[in-house]
Structure formats: structure tokens, C-alpha cells
Design a protein around this motif. Sequence first.
Motif, PDB file in Angstrom:
ATOM      1  N   ALA A  21       0.943  -0.996  -0.030  1.00  0.00           N
ATOM      2  CA  ALA A  21       0.028   0.263  -0.141  1.00  0.00           C
ATOM      3  C   ALA A  21       0.819   1.390   0.001  1.00  0.00           C
ATOM      4  N   ASP A  22       0.780   2.102  -1.000  1.00  0.00           N
ATOM      5  CA  ASP A  22       1.411   3.433  -0.941  1.00  0.00           C
ATOM      6  C   ASP A  22       2.909   3.119  -1.606  1.00  0.00           C
ATOM      7  N   SER A  54      -1.815  -0.716  -4.256  1.00  0.00           N
ATOM      8  CA  SER A  54      -2.314   0.829  -4.572  1.00  0.00           C
ATOM      9  C   SER A  54      -1.110   1.491  -5.056  1.00  0.00           C
ATOM     10  N   GLU A  56      -0.653   5.515  -7.589  1.00  0.00           N
ATOM     11  CA  GLU A  56      -1.341   6.629  -8.039  1.00  0.00           C
ATOM     12  C   GLU A  56      -1.831   6.503  -9.465  1.00  0.00           C
ATOM     13  N   PRO A 102      -6.155   7.853  -2.333  1.00  0.00           N
ATOM     14  CA  PRO A 102      -5.236   7.354  -1.667  1.00  0.00           C
ATOM     15  C   PRO A 102      -4.905   8.512  -0.519  1.00  0.00           C
ATOM     16  N   ARG A 103      -4.855   9.635  -0.873  1.00  0.00           N
ATOM     17  CA  ARG A 103      -4.797  10.795   0.104  1.00  0.00           C
ATOM     18  C   ARG A 103      -5.090  11.960  -0.461  1.00  0.00           C
ATOM     19  N   GLY A 112      -6.006   7.550  -7.565  1.00  0.00           N
ATOM     20  CA  GLY A 112      -5.312   6.360  -7.372  1.00  0.00           C
ATOM     21  C   GLY A 112      -6.001   5.056  -7.926  1.00  0.00           C
ATOM     22  N   LEU A 114      -6.490   0.697  -6.887  1.00  0.00           N
ATOM     23  CA  LEU A 114      -6.239  -0.304  -5.871  1.00  0.00           C
ATOM     24  C   LEU A 114      -6.525  -1.644  -6.683  1.00  0.00           C
TER      25      LEU A 114
END
Length: 139
Positions: A21-22, A54, A56, A102-103, A112, A114
Motif C-alpha cells: 500500500a502506497d 495501490s 497513483e 489514497p490521500r 489512485g 487499488l
Amino acid sequence: ATIDELVPGDSIDGFDLIVAADVLVYFGDIQRLLMNFSELSNGNDEKTSFLIFSCERVDDEIAPPAGWKLQSSGRYAHSKSYVTGVAEQAGYDLVSYEEIVPRMEKGEEVQGHLFAFVTGGSAPEDDYEEVVQTIMEEL
């Protein structure tokens, strides 16, 4: 570094689940990374291994020919077609996809996606969705 350098010999049997993740936002070309994930997976004809991550998003229509681009944030964005193509080359099949945020950055949503992929196994595709949903709830 390669997997052979990180895990010498046959000291690892592999993983049932790899989650990142990220993480992929710090890589442009993710082909070697996904090949390494595939080597770490223990998926085979009898056992399924999952890869969930995930990253972007850059839309396919505006993505550079490489399928990824460095953004002004210093992070990389990847197109869906690039990610799925590279994952397929690494031996993965896409079982779940979702566009996500995601942010937040400077008050703006960062686009983003997933992804959930599988390798190996012989379970019906319907079973994958249930497993992926259970994993996602636990994260």
C-alpha cells in the motif's frame, strides 16, 4: 537488488499474500518489481497467491507511452493498462480493481487505483472476490 541477492538459496517457500500500500508510487517502471513479487509468491497449480497494491493513477488517454509518469509531487503515477500488462507478464491475473483516493494533497484528492491479482491455484474466479474482500476488510 534482485530476489537472489536478498534471499539467497532456497531459504524461502514463498508468500500467500503480498500487500504494498502506497509503495509503488516511488517506482516508475514496475516490471522488475512485479517479477520479484511473482518470485516471492508461492502460487502454483494447487495453491493461489495474492498480490494487492495501490498506486497513483494517470488515465490511459493521457499517460505517456511508457504507461507511467513522474509527477510534480515526486511520486509516480501509473496507467491501469500499464499495470495490468506488466502484472500479466509477471504471471498474475487481475481479480479486483477499484479507483480510489489514497490521500489528500494541498486540499486536493490524489487519484489512485487499488489492484488485486492472483497467481497459481485452480479456484473458481468467484472465490477470489470473496477472499480479496475479506483481505481488504482486514487491512
